[in-house]
Structure formats: structure tokens, C-alpha cells
Design a protein around this motif. Structure first.
Motif, mmCIF file in Angstrom:
data_model
loop_
_atom_site.group_PDB
_atom_site.id
_atom_site.type_symbol
_atom_site.label_atom_id
_atom_site.label_comp_id
_atom_site.label_asym_id
_atom_site.label_seq_id
_atom_site.Cartn_x
_atom_site.Cartn_y
_atom_site.Cartn_z
ATOM 1 N N ARG A 205 0.836 -1.204 0.000
ATOM 2 C CA ARG A 205 0.000 0.000 0.000
ATOM 3 C C ARG A 205 0.873 1.256 0.000
ATOM 4 N N GLY A 206 1.902 1.259 0.841
ATOM 5 C CA GLY A 206 2.768 2.434 0.925
ATOM 6 C C GLY A 206 3.562 2.653 -0.346
ATOM 7 N N PHE A 207 3.978 1.555 -0.993
ATOM 8 C CA PHE A 207 4.800 1.656 -2.193
ATOM 9 C C PHE A 207 4.037 2.314 -3.333
ATOM 10 N N ARG A 208 2.717 2.105 -3.363
ATOM 11 C CA ARG A 208 1.895 2.713 -4.418
ATOM 12 C C ARG A 208 1.926 4.240 -4.357
ATOM 13 N N ALA A 209 2.172 4.773 -3.170
ATOM 14 C CA ALA A 209 2.196 6.231 -2.997
ATOM 15 C C ALA A 209 3.578 6.831 -3.264
ATOM 16 N N VAL A 210 4.587 5.995 -3.420
ATOM 17 C CA VAL A 210 5.935 6.478 -3.713
ATOM 18 C C VAL A 210 5.965 7.052 -5.126
ATOM 19 N N ARG A 211 6.383 8.309 -5.251
ATOM 20 C CA ARG A 211 6.288 9.011 -6.537
ATOM 21 C C ARG A 211 7.078 8.322 -7.650
#
Length: 298
Positions: A205-211
Motif C-alpha cells: 500500500r505504501g509503495f503505491r504512494a511512492v512518486r
């Protein structure tokens, strides 16, 4: 039915194309310093690995005396007399007593260094985070000129993230990219190294928000399911190659991006391979500029 002569010619052209491509590698050599430089068996394997690469980012260079890399490059030049190898190194980096260096080893008869800088030297654009404290070891950024490939000018961003802050550091590489675009007016960028971009250091989930991950203009060439680790009990794509730029994307040899399993290639036991590193190198090939090569009879 295809003529055997046509098939032979086609295979020959493919092999010629591969042979003349330019191989870019990234290798976390795991605490490379005086001890490994004195180990003839380890150095012999390292030399064979590096001789496959036209340009290689070495990470985890830990050598306060500054003698290990010159020894490695000297041995590499002795091993492969068909090329002249050189190197460019970062300052020693780290927030405490633990220090590492990034080193690019390259064939200076094939590539030229145009310019280089450490991340804080970049002129960062407005509206960016500008947080130099994000990185445990700031990226080392080098611009290369490559007359023999279709992509003649490109920038390499070498990065070894801290496992505990891997996602935050990977996200900040987006800011680094913007700084490169502003400073050097190019979008042909390769971000590579041990990003710790897998397994327990990454949340889906967090990786999806990494630009760097969410922006479709960036291509992640080493896939999530690939394994860049030596140990059989682990299966993680820690080491990555991420590219940006239309010219760079079209200039990659299809399916050339992969880890190099030197354990299998050189018939090593796991313990023997671990003496070299607990990581496999990752690599990708750039397409050759055949017109240039034919003109210069290469």
C-alpha cells in the motif's frame, strides 16, 4: 520454409547487435575494502563479473585507506587488456561512524564522464521537499557520454538506501530527478542500486504512494518477482534499475534487464558466493549505434 542461410544471417546479426550493446550494471559488493582486496579468490570472481560490464556502479565500498578500488581497477585492466578501465568515486558518506562510498567503474575508451555531483549540490526546483536529511547516503550522480549507443547522453543516479527508511528515500529520488532535469536539461536518467525495494522493507500500500513508483513515466526494469539475493532462503528484488526518458526507454535492449547469477555462472557454492557478496549484480543493455560503429570500423 526459411533458408538456412537467412536463419544463420539473422542469428549472426542478433549476436552482433548484442555484442556491441553497452552493458550497465549495479553491484552491492557488501563491505568491499582491504580484506576483500587481499583475497585473491574473491578478487578473481569480482574481476570476471566487472569485465562483463561497460559501466558498473559499485556500492558498499568501505575502505578508509582508499586502496581497495585502485587495486580492483588495476587488476581489471590486467585481466581485460582490450579496454582501459577507470573510475570515479563519491566522498565517504554516512550519518555516523559507518561510512560508504559509491564508485562507478567504466571503460574510458567507450564512455566519457561529462560531469558529476553529490545530491545536495543539485539546484532543486520550487515546491520540492528539499530534505537532504532523508538520505542516509546521498545519491552520487554522474553524467556520461556514450558515442557508440543510440542514447548518447544519460545520467546515472547511484543509490543505496537504508533498509529502515527505504520507501522514504525512494520517494525522495523523485525530487533528485527533478533537480537533474533542471540542472542538466536532460530526461535520460537511470536510477540504480540497492534500493532495498522489496520484502520486509516495503509495504504494498505504501509503495503505491511512492512518486518514483506511481509515476508511469518511470520504468522499473527489475521486476518485483525477481531475486537479487545470493542466499537460497531469501527471494527479494532489493536491487533495481529504474529508467526515465523516451530516448532512454526506446534505447534499451528488450529483455536485457536482469540479475546476474554469478553463483550459477561460475559454479560456486552458496558459501563461496557469499564471500563475494550477498547480492547479485543487476544489469541492462543499451542498443548500439550501428552507423557510428560502422563509420569507426568497430
Amino acid at each position: 520454409m526459411k533458408s538456412p542461410l537467412l536463419v544463420t544471417c539473422f542469428v549472426g546479426l542478433c549476436m552482433w547487435h548484442i555484442a556491441l550493446s553497452l552493458k550497465i550494471c549495479a553491484f552491492n559488493v557488501q563491505s568491499f575494502g582491504e580484506a576483500k582486496a587481499k583475497n585473491k579468490k574473491v578478487m578473481g570472481i569480482l574481476i570476471k563479473i566487472l569485465a562483463r560490464c561497460d559501466l558498473c556502479l559499485i556500492q558498499e565500498v568501505r575502505d578508509a585507506k582508499g586502496e581497495a578500488i585502485p587495486t580492483l581497477v588495476k587488476d581489471l585492466n590486467s585481466f581485460d587488456k582490450s579496454h582501459a578501465y577507470s573510475y570515479i568515486e563519491s566522498m565517504r558518506l554516512g550519518k555516523n561512524t559507518y561510512k560508504e562510498q559509491y564508485v562507478y567503474i567504466y571503460k574510458k575508451d567507450v564512455l566519457q564522464v561529462r560531469e558529476h555531483c553529490q545530491y545536495p549540490e543539485l539546484e532543486r526546483g520550487e515546491g520540492t521537499n528539499n530534505d537532504t536529511e532523508v538520505f542516509s547516503r546521498e545519491p552520487f550522480i554522474v553524467r556520461f557520454h556514450s558515442p557508440t549507443t543510440l542514447v548518447k547522453d544519460f545520467v546515472l543516479v547511484g543509490q543505496h538506501t537504508c533498509p529502515k527508511t527505504a520507501m522514504k528515500e525512494i520517494d525522495e529520488l523523485y525530487t533528485v530527478f527533478n533537480g537533474i532535469c533542471k540542472k542538466w536539461k536532460t530526461e535520460n536518467v537511470v536510477i540504480l542500486g540497492d534500493l532495498n525495494a522489496a520484502c520486509s522493507y516495503i509495504t504494498v500500500r505504501g509503495f503505491r504512494a511512492v512518486r518514483l513508483r506511481s509515476d508511469p513515466k518511470f520504468r522499473w526494469l527489475i521486476r518485483d518477482e525477481q531475486d537479487t539475493t545470493v542466499r537460497q532462503k531469501t527471494h527479494c528484488a532489493y536491487d533495481r534499475i529504474v529508467i526515465h526518458g523516451r530516448e532512454m526507454i526506446s534505447g534499451i535492449v528488450p529483455d536485457s534487464a536482469k540479475p546476474f547469477n554469478f553463483k550459477e555462472e561460475f559454479h560456486l557454492t552458496e558459501d563461496e558466493a557469499l564471500e563475494v557478496s550477498d547480492h547479485f549484480p543487476v544489469e541492462v543493455d543499451l542498443k548500439p549505434n550501428h552507423r557510428y560503429l560502422l563509420r569507426h570500423e568497430l
